[in-house]
Enzyme design. Structure first.
Site, mmCIF file in Angstrom:
data_model
loop_
_atom_site.group_PDB
_atom_site.id
_atom_site.type_symbol
_atom_site.label_atom_id
_atom_site.label_comp_id
_atom_site.label_asym_id
_atom_site.label_seq_id
_atom_site.Cartn_x
_atom_site.Cartn_y
_atom_site.Cartn_z
ATOM 1 N N SER A 4 0.837 -1.190 0.000
ATOM 2 C CA SER A 4 0.000 0.000 0.000
ATOM 3 C C SER A 4 0.882 1.254 0.000
ATOM 4 C CB SER A 4 -0.960 -0.041 1.195
ATOM 5 O OG SER A 4 -1.988 0.914 1.071
ATOM 6 N N HIS A 18 -7.788 -5.475 -0.276
ATOM 7 C CA HIS A 18 -6.595 -4.659 -0.089
ATOM 8 C C HIS A 18 -5.564 -5.348 0.801
ATOM 9 C CE1 HIS A 18 -4.285 -1.017 -0.303
ATOM 10 N NE2 HIS A 18 -4.267 -0.882 0.998
#
Length: 262
Positions: free
Chosen positions: A96, A229
């Site tokens: 991320s 995610h």
């Protein structure tokens, strides 16, 4: 200079030191994350890979230090620290926000003549693919809703008001760093980029992840996994096997890093 020391300073956590490993892997956390997130990486890749986990300022044992809300500033601060670990091939892994930090850090290391073996990017769109999310501008309730939706934070944190007050400033600062980052066109990476992502990630579409290929002269590869995610929370064995394989393929002398599933 060969580094083999217990004192790794403020930035690096070395949970399973592997001084004889032929390669090092520097792991950079996501927004709000800490070095300990990568404990399973260290456990699974050692002793074939010497795993170095980065601890950003403003959290855990560095919670009294000022937060850094700029990715370029964070990369600048890390570059000097990481140089001392570049006495052998060094790969960089970021998830991320950490993937963007990894990219900027790799650019700096290449300029300093200590370019990484590879840049592993996870769950992150390419630097040139900007989204104006504005999450760091939300109030605490909105930010907590975002964290719950991404399923990357231990659910027990949401039930502990004191712990929330402690961690929210670091999370907000990291989101500000990630969301205000703007890619500045320049030389592409010499290092190869190896991307890993969940097929259901709402923060990074497959097209946005494939665009990492535009940022390297060293070759690009994308691997996908079921999940969102934080796909890697459930895919650690598969991910570590893939990273180990890719590192082995890139080492000057073929040494197959093993993966332990203890």
């Amino acid at each position: 200079m060969t580094v083999n020391r217990a004192d790794t300073g403020r930035w690096i956590r070395r949970y399973h030191p592997a001084p004889d490993a032929p390669v090092r892997l520097l792991c950079l956390p996501h927004a709000g994350g800490s070095a300990s997130y990568y404990f399973p990486f260290s456990q699974g890749l050692s002793p074939a890979v010497d795993v170095l986990c980065v601890q950003y300022p403003g959290r855990q044992d560095r919670r009294d230090e000022p937060l850094i809300d700029s990715i370029p500033v964070l990369a600048d601060a890390l570059a000097d620290e990481v140089l001392m670990w570049a006495d052998r091939p060094l790969a960089v892994f970021g998830h991320s926000m950490g993937a963007t930090v990894a990219f900027e850090l790799a650019l700096r290391l290449e300029r300093l003549g200590a370019g990484p073996l590879a840049v592993f990017v996870s769950g992150r769109r390419a630097p040139s693919r900007h989204r104006d999310s504005g999450i760091h501008l939300l109030d605490d309730r909105g930010m907590l809703a975002e964290l719950r939706a991404l399923s990357g934070t231990d659910a027990r944190v949401f039930d502990d008001e004191e712990l929330l007050r402690m961690v929210l400033p670091a999370i907000r600062s990291d989101y500000r760093a990630a969301e205000t980052y703007r890619y500045v066109p320049g030389p592409r990476l010499a290092a190869p980029v190896r991307a890993h992502t969940g097929t259901g990630d709402p923060r990074a579409t497959l097209d946005e992840v494939r665009a990492w290929g535009e940022h390297t002269e060293g070759g690009f590869e994308l691997r996908t996994y079921p999940g969102g995610h934080f796909y890697l929370n459930d895919q650690i064995p598969l991910l570590l096997a893939a990273v180990s394989e890719q590192i082995s393929e890139l080492l000057p002398v073929q040494v197959q890093p093993g993966v332990h599933t203890r």
